[in-house]
Design a protein around this motif. Structure first.
Motif, PDB file in Angstrom:
ATOM      1  N   LYS A  38       7.952 -17.667 -54.948  1.00 32.41           N
ATOM      2  CA  LYS A  38       9.151 -17.946 -54.220  1.00 32.41           C
ATOM      3  C   LYS A  38       9.655 -16.755 -53.434  1.00 32.41           C
ATOM      4  CE  LYS A  38      11.032 -21.127 -57.907  1.00 32.41           C
ATOM      5  NZ  LYS A  38      12.185 -21.562 -58.688  1.00 32.41           N
ATOM      6  N   ALA A  39       9.067 -15.591 -53.556  1.00 28.82           N
ATOM      7  CA  ALA A  39       9.557 -14.459 -52.374  1.00 28.82           C
ATOM      8  C   ALA A  39       9.147 -14.596 -51.392  1.00 28.82           C
ATOM      9  CB  ALA A  39       9.116 -13.131 -53.293  1.00 28.82           C
ATOM     10  N   GLY A  40      10.029 -14.210 -50.264  1.00 26.17           N
ATOM     11  CA  GLY A  40       9.494 -14.446 -48.735  1.00 26.17           C
ATOM     12  C   GLY A  40       8.572 -13.230 -48.393  1.00 26.17           C
ATOM     13  N   PRO A  41       8.326 -13.373 -47.210  1.00 27.46           N
ATOM     14  CA  PRO A  41       7.836 -12.232 -46.711  1.00 27.46           C
ATOM     15  C   PRO A  41       8.405 -10.827 -46.368  1.00 27.46           C
ATOM     16  CG  PRO A  41       8.070 -13.656 -44.873  1.00 27.46           C
ATOM     17  CD  PRO A  41       8.478 -14.467 -46.058  1.00 27.46           C
ATOM     18  N   ALA A  42       7.926  -9.620 -46.711  1.00 26.43           N
ATOM     19  CA  ALA A  42       8.592  -8.671 -46.305  1.00 26.43           C
ATOM     20  C   ALA A  42       9.116  -8.349 -45.353  1.00 26.43           C
ATOM     21  CB  ALA A  42       7.894  -7.299 -47.193  1.00 26.43           C
ATOM     22  N   ALA A  43      10.383  -7.757 -44.843  1.00 23.75           N
ATOM     23  CA  ALA A  43      10.936  -7.568 -43.708  1.00 23.75           C
ATOM     24  C   ALA A  43      10.143  -6.467 -42.956  1.00 23.75           C
ATOM     25  CB  ALA A  43      12.415  -7.225 -43.661  1.00 23.75           C
ATOM     26  N   ALA A  44      10.115  -6.795 -41.608  1.00 23.39           N
ATOM     27  CA  ALA A  44       9.151  -5.656 -40.788  1.00 23.39           C
ATOM     28  C   ALA A  44       9.999  -4.539 -40.762  1.00 23.39           C
ATOM     29  CB  ALA A  44       8.720  -6.183 -39.417  1.00 23.39           C
ATOM     30  N   PRO A  45       9.785  -3.020 -40.772  1.00 22.36           N
ATOM     31  CA  PRO A  45      10.485  -2.032 -40.606  1.00 22.36           C
ATOM     32  C   PRO A  45      10.925  -1.948 -39.186  1.00 22.36           C
ATOM     33  CG  PRO A  45       8.162  -1.236 -40.812  1.00 22.36           C
ATOM     34  CD  PRO A  45       8.306  -2.867 -41.077  1.00 22.36           C
ATOM     35  N   ALA A  46      12.343  -1.521 -39.041  1.00 23.52           N
ATOM     36  CA  ALA A  46      12.537  -1.109 -37.720  1.00 23.52           C
ATOM     37  C   ALA A  46      11.779  -0.301 -36.656  1.00 23.52           C
ATOM     38  CB  ALA A  46      13.997  -0.498 -37.658  1.00 23.52           C
ATOM     39  N   PRO A  47      11.605  -0.628 -35.434  1.00 19.19           N
ATOM     40  CA  PRO A  47      10.821   0.374 -34.687  1.00 19.19           C
ATOM     41  C   PRO A  47      11.177   1.822 -34.509  1.00 19.19           C
ATOM     42  CG  PRO A  47      12.141  -1.095 -33.414  1.00 19.19           C
ATOM     43  CD  PRO A  47      12.321  -1.425 -34.608  1.00 19.19           C
ATOM     44  N   PRO A  48      10.285   2.668 -34.493  1.00 14.11           N
ATOM     45  CA  PRO A  48      10.524   4.149 -33.956  1.00 14.11           C
ATOM     46  C   PRO A  48      11.050   4.364 -32.746  1.00 14.11           C
ATOM     47  CG  PRO A  48       8.216   3.605 -33.941  1.00 14.11           C
ATOM     48  CD  PRO A  48       8.852   2.514 -34.465  1.00 14.11           C
ATOM     49  N   GLY A  49      11.662   5.375 -32.649  1.00  8.13           N
ATOM     50  CA  GLY A  49      12.142   5.764 -31.340  1.00  8.13           C
ATOM     51  C   GLY A  49      10.829   6.289 -30.426  1.00  8.13           C
ATOM     52  N   ARG A  50      11.186   6.147 -29.072  1.00  8.28           N
ATOM     53  CA  ARG A  50      10.221   6.675 -28.210  1.00  8.28           C
ATOM     54  C   ARG A  50       9.755   7.878 -28.211  1.00  8.28           C
ATOM     55  NH1 ARG A  50      11.446   6.521 -21.678  1.00  8.28           N
ATOM     56  NH2 ARG A  50       9.442   7.401 -21.078  1.00  8.28           N
ATOM     57  N   TYR A  51      10.622   9.023 -28.539  1.00  5.75           N
ATOM     58  CA  TYR A  51      10.175  10.332 -28.796  1.00  5.75           C
ATOM     59  C   TYR A  51       9.823  10.959 -30.092  1.00  5.75           C
ATOM     60  CZ  TYR A  51      11.987  10.064 -23.916  1.00  5.75           C
ATOM     61  OH  TYR A  51      12.410   9.365 -22.788  1.00  5.75           O
ATOM     62  N   ARG A  52       8.677  11.604 -30.217  1.00  6.79           N
ATOM     63  CA  ARG A  52       8.059  12.176 -31.585  1.00  6.79           C
ATOM     64  C   ARG A  52       8.449  13.869 -31.311  1.00  6.79           C
ATOM     65  NH1 ARG A  52       5.240   8.532 -34.407  1.00  6.79           N
ATOM     66  NH2 ARG A  52       5.926   6.269 -33.882  1.00  6.79           N
ATOM     67  N   THR A  53       8.600  14.295 -30.236  1.00  2.04           N
ATOM     68  CA  THR A  53       8.819  15.430 -30.090  1.00  2.04           C
ATOM     69  C   THR A  53       9.739  16.048 -29.050  1.00  2.04           C
ATOM     70  OG1 THR A  53       6.844  15.970 -28.372  1.00  2.04           O
ATOM     71  CG2 THR A  53       6.345  16.208 -30.815  1.00  2.04           C
ATOM     72  N   LEU A  54      10.061  17.160 -28.768  1.00  2.80           N
ATOM     73  CA  LEU A  54      10.896  17.649 -27.639  1.00  2.80           C
ATOM     74  C   LEU A  54      10.247  18.583 -27.084  1.00  2.80           C
ATOM     75  CD1 LEU A  54      13.984  18.134 -30.058  1.00  2.80           C
ATOM     76  CD2 LEU A  54      13.600  16.176 -28.436  1.00  2.80           C
ATOM     77  N   PHE A  55      10.822  19.046 -25.687  1.00  3.90           N
ATOM     78  CA  PHE A  55      10.303  19.760 -24.750  1.00  3.90           C
ATOM     79  C   PHE A  55      10.913  21.359 -25.088  1.00  3.90           C
ATOM     80  CE2 PHE A  55      13.451  17.415 -22.126  1.00  3.90           C
ATOM     81  CZ  PHE A  55      14.390  18.463 -22.147  1.00  3.90           C
ATOM     82  N   GLU A  56      10.484  22.103 -24.681  1.00  2.00           N
ATOM     83  CA  GLU A  56      10.878  23.688 -24.681  1.00  2.00           C
ATOM     84  C   GLU A  56      12.094  23.935 -23.913  1.00  2.00           C
ATOM     85  OE1 GLU A  56      12.100  27.507 -24.526  1.00  2.00           O
ATOM     86  OE2 GLU A  56      11.123  26.801 -22.730  1.00  2.00           O
ATOM     87  N   PRO A  57      13.213  24.174 -24.444  1.00  3.98           N
ATOM     88  CA  PRO A  57      14.587  24.102 -23.533  1.00  3.98           C
ATOM     89  C   PRO A  57      14.799  25.435 -22.629  1.00  3.98           C
ATOM     90  CG  PRO A  57      15.022  24.718 -25.816  1.00  3.98           C
ATOM     91  CD  PRO A  57      13.552  24.634 -25.710  1.00  3.98           C
ATOM     92  N   CYS A  58      14.446  26.361 -23.220  1.00  2.69           N
ATOM     93  CA  CYS A  58      14.814  27.622 -22.160  1.00  2.69           C
ATOM     94  C   CYS A  58      13.925  27.556 -20.652  1.00  2.69           C
ATOM     95  CB  CYS A  58      14.447  28.980 -22.745  1.00  2.69           C
ATOM     96  SG  CYS A  58      15.584  29.219 -24.119  1.00  2.69           S
ATOM     97  N   GLY A  59      12.588  27.095 -20.986  1.00  6.30           N
ATOM     98  CA  GLY A  59      11.967  26.880 -19.665  1.00  6.30           C
ATOM     99  C   GLY A  59      12.127  25.632 -19.016  1.00  6.30           C
TER     100      GLY A  59
END
Length: 275
Positions: A38-59
């Motif tokens: 009787k259990a329904g399908p597992a809910a899909a996880p929320a999508p990740p953000g667009r960015y996985r890393t960050l650029f170097e700020p001082c430069g």
């Protein structure tokens, strides 16, 4: 030859365990691995953000921009000037989650400070996306800035008109200060005066953005103005903080100039995120 002792109780126990294991592995659907039909399908996880890393700020800030933001640096000795343009990286424990950099240049009449903070927000709740979590963080920053409400138009009170066609209008409903034959005065909306430089929500910068502007006039260090521009693009929040401190012998820092420079840098960083 020595014989092993026979223990009837242990034999019975072994047989019972064997029977129990057989029952658990049978196809009757009563084992621990049985699936509830009787259990329904597992809910899909929320999508990740667009960015996985960050650029170097001082430069990330061109030297031509730094020369404009730090006019006092040009008067420094070469070694100090190079350090002023190089900036100082913020101490962080995970450069994929948060980075920052700060710059400063002092002159006898004024000093300038520039601080850049870049945060990549990650949601640890599978039901909440990184973008939604980043928006919650951004909203908290905007609430903390306590931006003023935008001005609203107001109208002068109107005099109630007497019923059309009624006989014998009373003095209470007939205006006495309007000359005979002239048109009734039309109430005009009035708007509180603004300069356009108040702390406010910004359009056209990232997905959401706001600007804060605070002038401090007290203290032994003189007057200083702090302009902050904060914007969000997907799951990254960027804060540009630009400060000018003036001595008591000169005019307070110009709000329009500081805001324009801070916004220009914020737009440059927003374009960098789009690359």
């Amino acid at each position: 030859m020595q014989r092993q002792a026979y223990v009837p109780g242990l034999t019975a126990l072994a047989a019972a365990l064997a029977l129990g294991l057989t029952g658990c592995s049978s196809g009757g659907g009563t084992g621990v691995d049985a699936v509830d039909s009787k259990a329904g399908p597992a809910a899909a996880p929320a999508p990740p953000g667009r960015y996985r890393t960050l650029f170097e700020p001082c430069g990330s800030v061109p030297q031509a921009t730094l020369k404009d933001l730090l006019p006092g640096a040009a008067q420094l000795p070469e070694k100090d000037r190079d350090q002023a343009y190089r900036g100082t990286a913020a101490v962080t424990y995970d450069t994929d989650r948060r980075v920052g950099c700060s710059w400063k240049a002092d002159t006898p009449d004024a000093s300038h400070r520039l601080r850049l903070d870049i945060e990549r927000v990650v949601s640890y709740d599978s039901a909440v996306s990184d973008d939604d979590r980043a928006q919650a963080v951004f909203s908290g920053k905007q609430i903390a800035a306590d931006l003023p409400e935008p001005p609203k138009a107001t109208q002068a009170p109107q005099t109630p008109a007497s019923p059309t066609g009624s006989a014998g209008a009373t003095a209470a409903t007939t205006p006495t200060d309007v000359p005979s034959g002239s048109a009734d005065p039309t109430p005009t909306p009035t708007v509180a005066p603004t300069t356009g430089l108040e702390p406010r929500v910004l359009e056209g910068l990232g997905q959401v953005a706001f600007l804060d502007d605070v002038l401090s006039t007290g203290g032994p260090s003189g007057r200083h103005r702090t302009v902050s521009v904060v914007f969000r693009t997907s799951n990254v929040i960027v804060t540009v903080e630009y400060v000018e401190q003036a001595s008591d012998s000169v005019e307070p820092p110009d709000s329009q100039e500081l805001q324009e420079k801070a916004r220009n840098l914020a737009r440059l960083l927003a374009e960098r995120l789009e690359e």
